[in-house]
Design an enzyme around this catalytic site. Structure first.
Site, mmCIF file in Angstrom:
data_model
loop_
_atom_site.group_PDB
_atom_site.id
_atom_site.type_symbol
_atom_site.label_atom_id
_atom_site.label_comp_id
_atom_site.label_asym_id
_atom_site.label_seq_id
_atom_site.Cartn_x
_atom_site.Cartn_y
_atom_site.Cartn_z
ATOM 1 N N PRO A 130 0.811 -1.232 0.000
ATOM 2 C CA PRO A 130 0.000 0.000 0.000
ATOM 3 C C PRO A 130 0.838 1.275 0.000
ATOM 4 O O PRO A 130 0.440 2.279 -0.584
ATOM 5 C CB PRO A 130 -0.832 -0.117 1.280
ATOM 6 C CG PRO A 130 -0.936 -1.589 1.538
ATOM 7 C CD PRO A 130 0.342 -2.194 1.035
ATOM 8 N N PHE A 158 -2.685 -5.282 -4.800
ATOM 9 C CA PHE A 158 -2.737 -5.379 -6.274
ATOM 10 C C PHE A 158 -1.986 -6.611 -6.781
ATOM 11 O O PHE A 158 -1.221 -6.536 -7.750
ATOM 12 C CB PHE A 158 -2.179 -4.111 -6.937
ATOM 13 C CG PHE A 158 -2.917 -2.861 -6.537
ATOM 14 C CD1 PHE A 158 -4.297 -2.811 -6.623
ATOM 15 C CD2 PHE A 158 -2.246 -1.737 -6.075
ATOM 16 C CE1 PHE A 158 -4.996 -1.659 -6.249
ATOM 17 C CE2 PHE A 158 -2.926 -0.593 -5.709
ATOM 18 C CZ PHE A 158 -4.301 -0.552 -5.788
ATOM 19 N N SER A 160 -2.040 -9.842 -8.676
ATOM 20 C CA SER A 160 -2.804 -10.667 -9.625
ATOM 21 C C SER A 160 -2.683 -12.127 -9.218
ATOM 22 O O SER A 160 -1.590 -12.576 -8.843
ATOM 23 C CB SER A 160 -2.262 -10.500 -11.049
ATOM 24 O OG SER A 160 -2.393 -9.170 -11.450
ATOM 25 N N HIS A 344 -15.521 3.464 -34.699
ATOM 26 C CA HIS A 344 -16.794 2.734 -34.600
ATOM 27 C C HIS A 344 -17.975 3.656 -34.278
ATOM 28 O O HIS A 344 -19.122 3.210 -34.280
ATOM 29 C CB HIS A 344 -16.723 1.676 -33.491
ATOM 30 C CG HIS A 344 -16.080 0.382 -33.883
ATOM 31 N ND1 HIS A 344 -14.727 0.241 -34.059
ATOM 32 C CD2 HIS A 344 -16.624 -0.848 -34.111
ATOM 33 C CE1 HIS A 344 -14.454 -1.021 -34.370
ATOM 34 N NE2 HIS A 344 -15.584 -1.696 -34.425
ATOM 35 N N GLY A 346 -20.761 5.590 -32.198
ATOM 36 C CA GLY A 346 -21.533 5.202 -31.005
ATOM 37 C C GLY A 346 -21.501 3.710 -30.742
ATOM 38 O O GLY A 346 -21.545 3.276 -29.579
ATOM 39 N N GLU A 369 3.384 -3.134 -13.406
ATOM 40 C CA GLU A 369 4.788 -3.482 -13.694
ATOM 41 C C GLU A 369 5.639 -2.246 -13.982
ATOM 42 O O GLU A 369 6.546 -2.263 -14.813
ATOM 43 C CB GLU A 369 4.866 -4.529 -14.808
ATOM 44 C CG GLU A 369 4.148 -5.808 -14.376
ATOM 45 C CD GLU A 369 4.528 -7.032 -15.153
ATOM 46 O OE1 GLU A 369 5.696 -7.138 -15.529
ATOM 47 O OE2 GLU A 369 3.643 -7.878 -15.356
ATOM 48 N N GLU A 373 5.554 6.571 -16.120
ATOM 49 C CA GLU A 373 6.488 7.532 -15.521
ATOM 50 C C GLU A 373 7.739 6.794 -15.002
ATOM 51 O O GLU A 373 8.862 7.269 -15.152
ATOM 52 C CB GLU A 373 5.795 8.295 -14.385
ATOM 53 C CG GLU A 373 4.685 9.239 -14.865
ATOM 54 C CD GLU A 373 3.435 8.530 -15.386
ATOM 55 O OE1 GLU A 373 3.134 7.408 -14.925
ATOM 56 O OE2 GLU A 373 2.773 9.095 -16.276
HETATM 57 C C1 LIG Z 1 12.589 2.656 -10.752
HETATM 58 C C2 LIG Z 1 13.420 1.551 -10.138
HETATM 59 C C3 LIG Z 1 14.141 0.760 -11.220
HETATM 60 C C4 LIG Z 1 14.525 2.251 -9.275
HETATM 61 O O1 LIG Z 1 14.974 1.439 -8.320
HETATM 62 P P1 LIG Z 1 16.006 1.949 -7.208
HETATM 63 O O2 LIG Z 1 16.407 3.386 -7.465
HETATM 64 O O3 LIG Z 1 15.464 1.628 -5.871
HETATM 65 O O4 LIG Z 1 17.194 1.002 -7.489
HETATM 66 P P2 LIG Z 1 18.615 1.234 -8.141
HETATM 67 O O5 LIG Z 1 19.358 2.172 -7.247
HETATM 68 O O6 LIG Z 1 18.502 1.569 -9.568
HETATM 69 O O7 LIG Z 1 19.233 -0.221 -7.990
HETATM 70 C C5 LIG Z 1 19.286 -0.833 -6.712
HETATM 71 C C6 LIG Z 1 19.966 -2.158 -6.854
HETATM 72 O O8 LIG Z 1 19.214 -3.012 -7.716
HETATM 73 C C7 LIG Z 1 19.998 -3.390 -8.828
HETATM 74 N N1 LIG Z 1 19.141 -3.363 -10.023
HETATM 75 C C8 LIG Z 1 18.368 -2.347 -10.433
HETATM 76 N N2 LIG Z 1 17.745 -2.676 -11.577
HETATM 77 C C9 LIG Z 1 18.159 -3.920 -11.876
HETATM 78 C C10 LIG Z 1 17.883 -4.798 -12.942
HETATM 79 N N3 LIG Z 1 17.063 -4.434 -13.924
HETATM 80 N N4 LIG Z 1 18.489 -6.008 -12.947
HETATM 81 C C11 LIG Z 1 19.318 -6.370 -11.941
HETATM 82 N N5 LIG Z 1 19.614 -5.578 -10.885
HETATM 83 C C12 LIG Z 1 19.036 -4.372 -10.869
HETATM 84 C C13 LIG Z 1 21.084 -2.328 -8.911
HETATM 85 O O9 LIG Z 1 22.230 -2.816 -9.535
HETATM 86 C C14 LIG Z 1 21.332 -2.065 -7.449
HETATM 87 O O10 LIG Z 1 22.071 -3.129 -6.903
HETATM 88 P P3 LIG Z 1 23.415 -2.918 -6.072
HETATM 89 O O11 LIG Z 1 23.129 -1.845 -5.076
HETATM 90 O O12 LIG Z 1 24.412 -2.471 -7.088
HETATM 91 O O13 LIG Z 1 23.721 -4.211 -5.467
HETATM 92 C C15 LIG Z 1 12.572 0.619 -9.298
HETATM 93 O O14 LIG Z 1 12.127 1.254 -8.138
HETATM 94 C C16 LIG Z 1 11.355 0.118 -10.064
HETATM 95 O O15 LIG Z 1 11.466 -0.692 -10.977
HETATM 96 N N6 LIG Z 1 10.173 0.588 -9.713
HETATM 97 C C17 LIG Z 1 8.917 0.113 -10.265
HETATM 98 C C18 LIG Z 1 8.435 -1.082 -9.512
HETATM 99 C C19 LIG Z 1 7.398 -1.866 -10.269
HETATM 100 O O16 LIG Z 1 7.480 -2.031 -11.458
HETATM 101 N N7 LIG Z 1 6.455 -2.392 -9.559
HETATM 102 C C20 LIG Z 1 5.465 -3.202 -10.150
HETATM 103 C C21 LIG Z 1 5.255 -4.403 -9.344
HETATM 104 S S1 LIG Z 1 4.511 -5.771 -10.094
HETATM 105 C C22 LIG Z 1 3.058 -5.271 -10.781
HETATM 106 O O17 LIG Z 1 2.790 -4.160 -10.977
HETATM 107 C C23 LIG Z 1 2.072 -6.269 -11.269
HETATM 108 C C24 LIG Z 1 2.107 -7.454 -10.490
HETATM 109 S S2 LIG Z 1 0.855 -8.457 -10.806
HETATM 110 O O18 LIG Z 1 0.086 -8.263 -11.907
HETATM 111 O O19 LIG Z 1 0.444 -9.146 -9.718
#
Ligand SMILES: CC(C)(COP(=O)(O)OP(=O)(O)OC[C@H]1O[C@@H](n2cnc3c(N)ncnc32)[C@H](O)[C@@H]1OP(=O)(O)O)[C@@H](O)C(=O)NCCC(=O)NCCSC(=O)CCS(=O)O
Length: 385
Positions: A130, A158, A160, A344, A346, A369, A373
């Site tokens: 949340p 949220f 799925s 289409h 109406g 996902e 933004e």
């Molecule tokens: C926007 C974000 C990518 C930013 O994340 P952060 O700023 O918190 O993290 P970073 O400083 O960039 O990285 C931290 C850490 O993680 C490693 N890292 C980052 N990206 C990757 C990657 N792609 N692959 C591997 N490792 C990665 C990076 O190297 C750092 O590691 P070290 O410190 O060096 O060890 C992030 O916050 C983000 O993606 N936000 C969006 C979240 C999101 O998409 N949520 C959706 C959830 S699921 C959903 O929506 C549906 C589910 S369902 O249908 O049930």
């Protein structure tokens, strides 16, 4: 006409042809009814299990289909064109199985993935909370070591499949002093005492692909932790790099269905003695839809190709390509479906045509996902690095 899928192997083409027939015969005819009744897509997932789709993202070693990333893109788009709810439940299952594939030990992979690949065990991926959606590193769900294993406590939202899944991959904080390096993933089987899903959310679209809040206060055994402690955040990010291409695939399927329906309607509908296709304004709409669709397709195929190259040993991340594909495809799909509805008139606003449902089903693609933004943050971060 160009063959948009020339990169697929012969057996992958056959797989997609068979899947197209199965979806047309057994899934598409139920899409409108599923939207009306909001019944979970259990039957449709069973059909996909028979077709080999529930494990199409997994290597053969774990009972999966072992198809290439471009073929997976095509296959998910085929399912989405038939029914958005089914495709969404399917790709949520992939988020769970990818979590185990990427983050789990070999024993955990062998324990869970073969059953997940047949569809016998449905998965869910519990990251969002949340107060931690766009920034999952700020999650509050806590996992504490106990004599018997782990105690997990927190709330996920949220999610799925969350209330119907046989197993849920839950991300939780194991060491609050370590930030994102203090996050780990756990496997939570259905029926675990203290796992309490709320009712399915009442959503705008994807009504057959249910989303749940999960209240978790559970004791788990020592081996419930997925792989090494502290690697959960990286695993989640890698899973989402894959997942965002699957969202792009859903967008291609749904938007392609909307565009095809609009073209068929424009050819068929006669106004003032002429089909709509004779009108320049309508032709411009069709051209705009075609350009938007193709741009999204090419970026999605590029991301899938990079995913495959990383898998084949080139290594490295494909986060930039994946974020571009998701952003481009979800934004394009929204425009395409809106144009298809406008064309289409109406009728497009009524439930007698699939366009209305497709517009609702597509809206979440710009949010889940990682919102559009968030994709822009990932893209610009990569460009400025
Ligand atoms: C926007 C974000 C990518 C930013 O994340 P952060 O700023 O918190 O993290 P970073 O400083 O960039 O990285 C931290 C850490 O993680 C490693 N890292 C980052 N990206 C990757 C990657 N792609 N692959 C591997 N490792 C990665 C990076 O190297 C750092 O590691 P070290 O410190 O060096 O060890 C992030 O916050 C983000 O993606 N936000 C969006 C979240 C999101 O998409 N949520 C959706 C959830 S699921 C959903 O929506 C549906 C589910 S369902 O249908 O049930």
């Amino acid at each position: 006409m160009n063959d948009d899928w020339h990169m697929l192997a012969e057996e992958e083409r056959l797989f997609c042809d068979v899947l197209t027939r199965i979806c047309a015969d057994e899934i598409a005819p139920r899409a409108a009814e599923t939207d009306e009744t909001a019944a979970f897509v259990h039957d449709q997932l069973a059909v996909l299990g028979q077709a080999g789709m529930m494990g199409a993202n997994l290597p053969e070693e774990y009972g999966g289909g072992g198809i290439s990333a471009p073929a997976l893109l095509r296959a998910v788009a085929i399912v989405a064109a038939a029914c958005g709810s089914t495709a969404s439940a399917l790709t949520a299952h992939y988020l769970a199985t990818d979590s185990i594939l990427i983050g789990g030990s070999d024993a955990q992979r062998h324990e869970w993935l073969p059953r997940a690949a047949t569809g016998e065990a449905l998965g869910a991926f519990a990251l969002t909370e949340p107060t931690a959606g766009s920034d999952p590193a700020d999650m509050k769900t806590r996992a504490r070591r106990t004599d018997d294993g782990w105690h997990l406590k927190g709330t996920k939202c949220f999610i799925s499949n969350g209330g119907v899944a046989d197993f849920i991959v839950v991300y939780a904080v194991t060491d609050p002093d370590k930030g994102h390096r203090g996050i780990s993933a756990f496997i939570l089987p259905k029926g675990t005492a203290g796992l309490e899903p709320g009712p399915a959310e009442r959503t705008m679209g994807l009504k057959g692909g249910h989303v749940f809040t999960l209240n978790i206060d559970c004791q788990l055994p020592h081996d419930a932790i997925l792989g090494d402690e502290g690697r959960g955040f990286r695993t989640a990010m890698q899973v989402l790099d894959n997942g965002r291409i699957e969202v792009a695939a859903q967008c291609l399927g749904l938007a392609g269905a909307a565009m095809d329906a609009a073209i068929a309607y424009a050819k068929d509908r006669v106004i003032g003695g002429q089909p709509l296709t004779e009108r320049q304004g309508i032709r411009w709409m069709i051209a705009d839809m075609g350009v938007a669709y193709r741009s999204a397709l090419l970026l999605s195929q590029d991301a899938a190709r990079q995913r495959q190259a990383a898998h084949d040993g080139a290594g490295g991340r494909f986060s930039l390509a994946s974020a571009m594909a998701k952003l481009a495809a979800s934004e394009a799909a929204g425009r395409i479906a809106d144009t298809a509805l406008q064309l289409h008139g109406g009728y497009g606003y009524t439930r007698d045509f699939p366009i209305e449902r497709i517009n609702r089903d597509l809206r979440i693609m710009r949010i889940y996902e990682g919102s559009s933004e968030i994709q822009r943050i990932i893209i610009s971060g990569n460009m400025l690095a």
